[in-house]
Write a protein that holds these residues in place. Structure first.
Motif, short mmCIF file in Angstrom:
data_model
loop_
_atom_site.label_atom_id
_atom_site.label_comp_id
_atom_site.label_asym_id
_atom_site.label_seq_id
_atom_site.Cartn_x
_atom_site.Cartn_y
_atom_site.Cartn_z
N ASP A 210 0.73 -1.21 0.05
CA ASP A 210 0.00 -0.12 0.15
C ASP A 210 0.90 1.36 -0.01
O ASP A 210 0.56 2.31 0.44
CB ASP A 210 -0.81 0.08 1.20
N VAL A 211 2.04 1.00 -0.65
CA VAL A 211 3.05 2.29 -1.04
C VAL A 211 2.62 2.55 -2.26
O VAL A 211 3.02 1.93 -3.28
CB VAL A 211 4.30 2.20 -0.47
N THR A 212 2.65 4.10 -2.70
CA THR A 212 2.41 4.71 -3.95
C THR A 212 3.91 5.13 -4.57
O THR A 212 4.58 5.75 -3.73
CB THR A 212 1.63 5.89 -3.89
N THR A 232 2.63 7.60 1.05
CA THR A 232 1.55 6.77 1.54
C THR A 232 0.64 8.03 2.17
O THR A 232 0.67 9.19 2.14
CB THR A 232 2.30 6.20 2.60
N GLU A 233 -0.68 7.26 2.34
CA GLU A 233 -1.58 8.23 2.64
C GLU A 233 -2.18 7.67 3.99
O GLU A 233 -2.28 6.49 4.26
CB GLU A 233 -2.83 8.31 1.51
N GLY A 234 -3.02 8.36 4.76
CA GLY A 234 -3.74 7.85 5.94
C GLY A 234 -2.95 7.91 7.04
O GLY A 234 -1.64 7.83 7.26
N TYR A 240 2.72 1.25 6.86
CA TYR A 240 3.02 0.62 5.47
C TYR A 240 4.43 0.86 5.21
O TYR A 240 4.98 -0.05 4.33
CB TYR A 240 1.96 1.31 4.42
N LEU A 241 5.02 1.94 5.24
CA LEU A 241 6.46 2.15 4.66
C LEU A 241 7.35 1.13 5.55
O LEU A 241 8.43 0.64 4.92
CB LEU A 241 6.82 3.74 4.83
N GLU A 242 7.06 1.25 6.66
CA GLU A 242 8.02 0.43 7.63
C GLU A 242 7.85 -1.04 7.12
O GLU A 242 8.65 -1.92 6.88
CB GLU A 242 7.70 0.40 9.08
N THR A 243 6.86 -1.47 6.69
CA THR A 243 6.43 -3.04 6.20
C THR A 243 7.25 -3.31 4.96
O THR A 243 7.86 -4.12 4.63
CB THR A 243 4.97 -3.19 5.98
#
Length: 276
Positions: A210-212, A232-234, A240-243
């Motif tokens: 979920d990273v754009t 990322t959003e939200g 999400y970025l750490e994942t």
């Protein structure tokens, strides 16, 4: 046994001459091409440990690697690794890295070894030439202990210093040793997580986490064309970025912190931003 043959701009003493970080990156890529196929992402500890011969700018020498024994500095303190040259063992550079232990897993041992090999590539040729020349005409001749040339990697923070660190360092502090460490770190990072392999991994892994990916003109003058940044959003953007960092780290057999540094270095993350 793997051997590496590399060349770069140097002075008559075989020391690097005004090498930019982009050139170090290219040298690391040339080393990688001599070790693995272009489709391989992760380098193994066993592969780097088996590098036994270097020919750098025409200076050929053996490389002895030890990853089985805990390394200590001159004061007897445990450290991650050292690279050294003893004129008593001619034409041989020695790299020693502390083995896997509490707080030092496989990934840290691998990155330390890549860093020390960077020192062997950029520093050992100059050490060998200096030692072969002996004392100058007006130098005092010491019959005591011979000089041993050495660099020391004390801890993981040592490996996190990047070429961008010069922006916040006073010119007086930018010594020969300082730039030697930056070169070794850039070599390490580019060898273990090369730019194009990371870009390919991001293309695959970012959507899964979920990273754009945002495309636009590259801001790096050494790499013109289209660049990529991550967004990322939200409220869960940081998660999400750490994942994603953990997924990249697993792909390249490095730590998530290491992966984040390379993502920032290649412009995927904004320097100093909330996710860097």
């Amino acid at each position: 046994m793997p051997a590496l043959t590399l060349d770069y701009r140097h002075c008559d003493r075989k020391r690097p001459r005004f090498i930019k970080h982009s050139e170090v990156e290219a040298i690391a890529l040339m080393a990688r091409q001599q070790l693995v196929a272009s489709t391989i992402d992760a380098l193994s500890l066993a592969l780097l440990r088996d590098v036994t011969r270097l020919k750098i700018n025409g200076v050929a020498f053996d490389l002895v690697v030890d990853t089985q024994n805990t390394v200590h500095d001159e004061g007897g303190n445990p450290v991650l690794g050292i690279c050294e040259y003893d004129p008593g063992v001619p034409d041989t550079a020695m790299v020693s890295v502390s083995p896997v232990a509490e707080g030092a897993g496989d990934e840290l041992v691998l990155s330390t070894l890549a860093h020390e090999i960077g020192h062997a590539v950029f520093d050992s040729p100059g050490w060998i030439v200096d030692a072969s020349r002996g004392p100058g005409l007006f130098d005092a001749i010491d019959d005591g202990a011979r000089k041993v040339y050495r660099t020391t990697t004390r801890d993981g923070d040592h490996l996190a210093k990047s070429t961008s660190a010069t922006d916040g360092v006073a010119p007086a502090a930018r010594t020969e040793e300082y730039f030697a460490e930056l070169r070794a770190n850039e070599f390490m990072g580019s060898l273990l997580v090369p730019r194009q392999r990371l870009y390919a991994a991001i293309e695959e892994l970012a959507p899964e986490n979920d990273v754009t990916i945002v495309r636009g003109p590259s801001l790096d003058p050494d790499y013109p064309g289209v660049g990529m940044t991550l967004q990322t959003e939200g409220d869960f953007g940081f998660f999400y970025l750490e994942t994603l960092k953990r997924a990249v780290a697993k792909r390249f057999n490095v730590t998530p912190r290491f992966a984040g540094v390379r993502m920032e270095r290649y412009g995927l993350l904004k320097t100093g931003g909330p996710f860097s």
